[in-house]
Design a protein around this motif. Structure first.
Motif, PDB file in Angstrom:
ATOM      1  N   THR A  65       8.202   5.901  18.813  1.00  0.00           N
ATOM      2  CA  THR A  65       8.510   4.596  19.690  1.00  0.00           C
ATOM      3  C   THR A  65       7.876   3.348  18.849  1.00  0.00           C
ATOM      4  OG1 THR A  65       5.783   4.897  20.430  1.00  0.00           O
ATOM      5  CG2 THR A  65       7.964   5.314  21.964  1.00  0.00           C
ATOM      6  N   GLY A  66       8.096   2.145  18.768  1.00  0.00           N
ATOM      7  CA  GLY A  66       8.055   1.221  17.926  1.00  0.00           C
ATOM      8  C   GLY A  66       8.737   1.580  16.530  1.00  0.00           C
ATOM      9  N   LEU A  67       8.065   1.167  15.359  1.00  0.00           N
ATOM     10  CA  LEU A  67       9.097   1.315  14.220  1.00  0.00           C
ATOM     11  C   LEU A  67       8.661   2.135  13.325  1.00  0.00           C
ATOM     12  CD1 LEU A  67       9.940  -1.280  12.738  1.00  0.00           C
ATOM     13  CD2 LEU A  67       7.839  -1.627  11.483  1.00  0.00           C
ATOM     14  N   VAL A  68      10.006   2.485  12.869  1.00  0.00           N
ATOM     15  CA  VAL A  68       9.504   3.966  12.222  1.00  0.00           C
ATOM     16  C   VAL A  68      10.229   3.086  10.330  1.00  0.00           C
ATOM     17  CG1 VAL A  68      10.016   6.671  11.600  1.00  0.00           C
ATOM     18  CG2 VAL A  68      10.678   5.555  13.653  1.00  0.00           C
ATOM     19  N   ARG A  69       9.356   3.624   9.705  1.00  0.00           N
ATOM     20  CA  ARG A  69       8.942   3.111   8.316  1.00  0.00           C
ATOM     21  C   ARG A  69       8.789   4.193   7.454  1.00  0.00           C
ATOM     22  NH1 ARG A  69      12.309  -0.097  10.443  1.00  0.00           N
ATOM     23  NH2 ARG A  69      12.658  -1.956  10.160  1.00  0.00           N
ATOM     24  N   ARG A  70       9.087   4.068   6.153  1.00  0.00           N
ATOM     25  CA  ARG A  70       8.330   4.980   5.115  1.00  0.00           C
ATOM     26  C   ARG A  70       7.690   4.308   4.330  1.00  0.00           C
ATOM     27  NH1 ARG A  70      13.096   9.677   4.563  1.00  0.00           N
ATOM     28  NH2 ARG A  70      12.344  11.054   6.547  1.00  0.00           N
ATOM     29  N   VAL A  71       6.658   4.666   3.479  1.00  0.00           N
ATOM     30  CA  VAL A  71       5.939   4.222   1.970  1.00  0.00           C
ATOM     31  C   VAL A  71       5.658   4.883   1.406  1.00  0.00           C
ATOM     32  CG1 VAL A  71       4.005   4.924   3.008  1.00  0.00           C
ATOM     33  CG2 VAL A  71       3.582   2.748   2.038  1.00  0.00           C
ATOM     34  N   ALA A  72       6.116   5.167  -0.172  1.00  0.00           N
ATOM     35  CA  ALA A  72       6.527   5.698  -1.257  1.00  0.00           C
ATOM     36  C   ALA A  72       4.915   4.845  -1.727  1.00  0.00           C
ATOM     37  CB  ALA A  72       7.142   5.244  -2.146  1.00  0.00           C
ATOM     38  N   VAL A  73       3.580   6.728  -2.054  1.00  0.00           N
ATOM     39  CA  VAL A  73       2.383   6.233  -2.120  1.00  0.00           C
ATOM     40  C   VAL A  73       2.715   6.780  -3.847  1.00  0.00           C
ATOM     41  CG1 VAL A  73       1.188   5.236  -0.728  1.00  0.00           C
ATOM     42  CG2 VAL A  73       1.581   7.892  -1.170  1.00  0.00           C
ATOM     43  N   GLN A  74       1.355   7.181  -4.192  1.00  0.00           N
ATOM     44  CA  GLN A  74       0.807   7.248  -5.657  1.00  0.00           C
ATOM     45  C   GLN A  74      -0.666   8.030  -5.690  1.00  0.00           C
ATOM     46  OE1 GLN A  74       1.876   7.310  -9.561  1.00  0.00           O
ATOM     47  NE2 GLN A  74       1.824   9.351 -10.285  1.00  0.00           N
ATOM     48  N   HIS A  75      -1.565   8.978  -5.660  1.00  0.00           N
ATOM     49  CA  HIS A  75      -2.790   9.212  -5.494  1.00  0.00           C
ATOM     50  C   HIS A  75      -3.135  10.596  -5.896  1.00  0.00           C
ATOM     51  CE1 HIS A  75      -3.301  11.035  -1.708  1.00  0.00           C
ATOM     52  NE2 HIS A  75      -2.514   9.477  -1.736  1.00  0.00           N
ATOM     53  N   GLY A  76      -4.749  10.954  -7.168  1.00  0.00           N
ATOM     54  CA  GLY A  76      -5.443  11.996  -7.210  1.00  0.00           C
ATOM     55  C   GLY A  76      -5.696  12.641  -5.379  1.00  0.00           C
ATOM     56  N   PRO A  77      -6.307  13.717  -5.882  1.00  0.00           N
ATOM     57  CA  PRO A  77      -6.651  13.978  -4.357  1.00  0.00           C
ATOM     58  C   PRO A  77      -7.696  13.147  -3.426  1.00  0.00           C
ATOM     59  CG  PRO A  77      -6.270  15.692  -5.453  1.00  0.00           C
ATOM     60  CD  PRO A  77      -6.263  14.525  -6.228  1.00  0.00           C
ATOM     61  N   ASP A  78      -8.081  12.247  -4.261  1.00  0.00           N
ATOM     62  CA  ASP A  78      -9.792  11.623  -4.029  1.00  0.00           C
ATOM     63  C   ASP A  78      -8.959  10.523  -3.857  1.00  0.00           C
ATOM     64  OD1 ASP A  78      -7.554  10.813  -6.003  1.00  0.00           O
ATOM     65  OD2 ASP A  78     -10.527   9.657  -7.183  1.00  0.00           O
ATOM     66  N   GLY A  79      -7.505   9.818  -2.731  1.00  0.00           N
ATOM     67  CA  GLY A  79      -6.927   8.829  -3.087  1.00  0.00           C
ATOM     68  C   GLY A  79      -6.396   9.489  -1.394  1.00  0.00           C
ATOM     69  N   MET A  80      -7.028  10.419  -0.719  1.00  0.00           N
ATOM     70  CA  MET A  80      -6.376  10.907   0.226  1.00  0.00           C
ATOM     71  C   MET A  80      -6.688  10.218   1.658  1.00  0.00           C
ATOM     72  SD  MET A  80      -4.893  15.148   1.739  1.00  0.00           S
ATOM     73  CE  MET A  80      -5.466  16.053   0.522  1.00  0.00           C
ATOM     74  N   GLU A  81      -8.212   9.831   2.066  1.00  0.00           N
ATOM     75  CA  GLU A  81      -8.989   9.837   2.727  1.00  0.00           C
ATOM     76  C   GLU A  81      -8.051   8.520   2.632  1.00  0.00           C
ATOM     77  OE1 GLU A  81     -12.872  10.227   5.208  1.00  0.00           O
ATOM     78  OE2 GLU A  81     -12.715  10.649   3.566  1.00  0.00           O
ATOM     79  N   ALA A  82      -8.872   7.229   1.663  1.00  0.00           N
ATOM     80  CA  ALA A  82      -8.690   5.941   1.911  1.00  0.00           C
ATOM     81  C   ALA A  82      -6.713   5.851   2.331  1.00  0.00           C
ATOM     82  CB  ALA A  82      -8.974   5.812   0.842  1.00  0.00           C
ATOM     83  N   GLU A  83      -6.177   5.872   1.728  1.00  0.00           N
ATOM     84  CA  GLU A  83      -4.675   5.839   2.114  1.00  0.00           C
ATOM     85  C   GLU A  83      -4.752   6.652   3.648  1.00  0.00           C
ATOM     86  OE1 GLU A  83      -0.617   8.686   0.823  1.00  0.00           O
ATOM     87  OE2 GLU A  83      -2.254   9.300   2.181  1.00  0.00           O
ATOM     88  N   LEU A  84      -4.395   7.522   3.934  1.00  0.00           N
ATOM     89  CA  LEU A  84      -4.591   8.366   5.516  1.00  0.00           C
ATOM     90  C   LEU A  84      -5.193   6.967   6.544  1.00  0.00           C
ATOM     91  CD1 LEU A  84      -4.718  12.031   5.222  1.00  0.00           C
ATOM     92  CD2 LEU A  84      -2.619  10.070   5.496  1.00  0.00           C
ATOM     93  N   ASN A  85      -6.717   6.468   6.104  1.00  0.00           N
ATOM     94  CA  ASN A  85      -7.280   5.811   6.693  1.00  0.00           C
ATOM     95  C   ASN A  85      -6.818   4.355   7.204  1.00  0.00           C
ATOM     96  OD1 ASN A  85      -9.367   7.661   8.022  1.00  0.00           O
ATOM     97  ND2 ASN A  85     -11.252   6.757   6.189  1.00  0.00           N
ATOM     98  N   ALA A  86      -5.990   3.547   5.776  1.00  0.00           N
ATOM     99  CA  ALA A  86      -5.072   2.752   5.718  1.00  0.00           C
ATOM    100  C   ALA A  86      -4.175   2.330   6.577  1.00  0.00           C
ATOM    101  CB  ALA A  86      -5.130   2.741   4.475  1.00  0.00           C
ATOM    102  N   MET A  87      -4.252   3.539   6.707  1.00  0.00           N
ATOM    103  CA  MET A  87      -1.872   3.987   8.035  1.00  0.00           C
ATOM    104  C   MET A  87      -2.905   3.474   9.160  1.00  0.00           C
ATOM    105  SD  MET A  87      -0.071   6.407   6.087  1.00  0.00           S
ATOM    106  CE  MET A  87       0.022   6.055   4.503  1.00  0.00           C
ATOM    107  N   VAL A  88      -3.729   4.810   9.898  1.00  0.00           N
ATOM    108  CA  VAL A  88      -4.621   4.863  10.925  1.00  0.00           C
ATOM    109  C   VAL A  88      -4.867   3.725  11.818  1.00  0.00           C
ATOM    110  CG1 VAL A  88      -4.303   7.464  10.857  1.00  0.00           C
ATOM    111  CG2 VAL A  88      -6.784   6.230  10.918  1.00  0.00           C
ATOM    112  N   ASP A  89      -5.484   3.172  11.020  1.00  0.00           N
ATOM    113  CA  ASP A  89      -6.463   1.492  10.713  1.00  0.00           C
ATOM    114  C   ASP A  89      -5.967   0.573  11.378  1.00  0.00           C
ATOM    115  OD1 ASP A  89      -8.582   3.210  10.842  1.00  0.00           O
ATOM    116  OD2 ASP A  89      -8.876   1.835   8.125  1.00  0.00           O
TER     117      ASP A  89
END
Length: 173
Positions: A65-89
């Motif tokens: 539902t809503g808007l479905v889009r894709r985003v391209a990113v690059q980071h190491g394992p240490d960036g996974m939490e910040a990345e995912l939280n940025a999306m769900v927040d």
């Protein structure tokens, strides 16, 4: 219970579930081994059932539902939490992760993360599993499919990822 009857019951259980259902939970419910459930899921998929395996278990995904889009990113394992939280927040659901594999082409891993709790549970599984994130195959470059409430939420996600230094350039629209 016969195998065909069990598969119908598994399908009904997944259709009525409020959350992903693990193979172990299904095995306990039907008094069979986890491997029997994995085989049942494979047979259900082969017969056309749209069952996805997420890190938390099996689901039959509702239409986005809503808007479905894709985003391209690059980071190491240490960036996974910040990345995912940025999306769900921003109220978005992280539907999946996608990488381009040189041999197999596009590989997609369903995630279905909608909250910080979901992110934390996913990270705990990552830490306890003897496996690496798909993005390790591509020097950290990967895509996420997002289901967002609106365009503003998606724009906020991109801006936050840009500030974190992990958004791949050239994603202005």
């Amino acid at each position: 219970m016969q195998a065909e009857e069990r598969r119908r019951a598994i399908l009904d259980r997944l259709r009525n579930a409020d959350a992903p259902v693990s193979a172990a939970a299904l095995a306990r419910r039907f008094s069979v081994s986890r491997q029997i459930i994995v085989g049942d899921i494979a047979l259900l998929r082969a017969s056309g059932a749209d069952i996805s395996a997420t890190p938390r278990g099996y689901v039959i995904l509702p239409a986005a539902t809503g808007l479905v889009r894709r985003v391209a990113v690059q980071h190491g394992p240490d960036g996974m939490e910040a990345e995912l939280n940025a999306m769900v927040d921003q109220g978005c659901t992280v539907v999946d992760v996608i990488v381009e594999h040189p041999l197999y082409g596009q590989l997609t891993g369903p995630l279905q993360l909608s909250s910080r709790y979901d992110v934390q549970q996913f990270l705990k599984r990552c830490a306890s599993a003897d496996a690496q994130p798909l993005s390790n195959l591509t020097e950290g470059i990967h895509l996420h499919t997002l289901s967002c409430p609106d365009g503003d939420a998606f724009d906020r996600v991109r801006e936050t990822l840009r500030k974190l230094g992990i958004l791949l350039p050239g994603q202005e629209s």
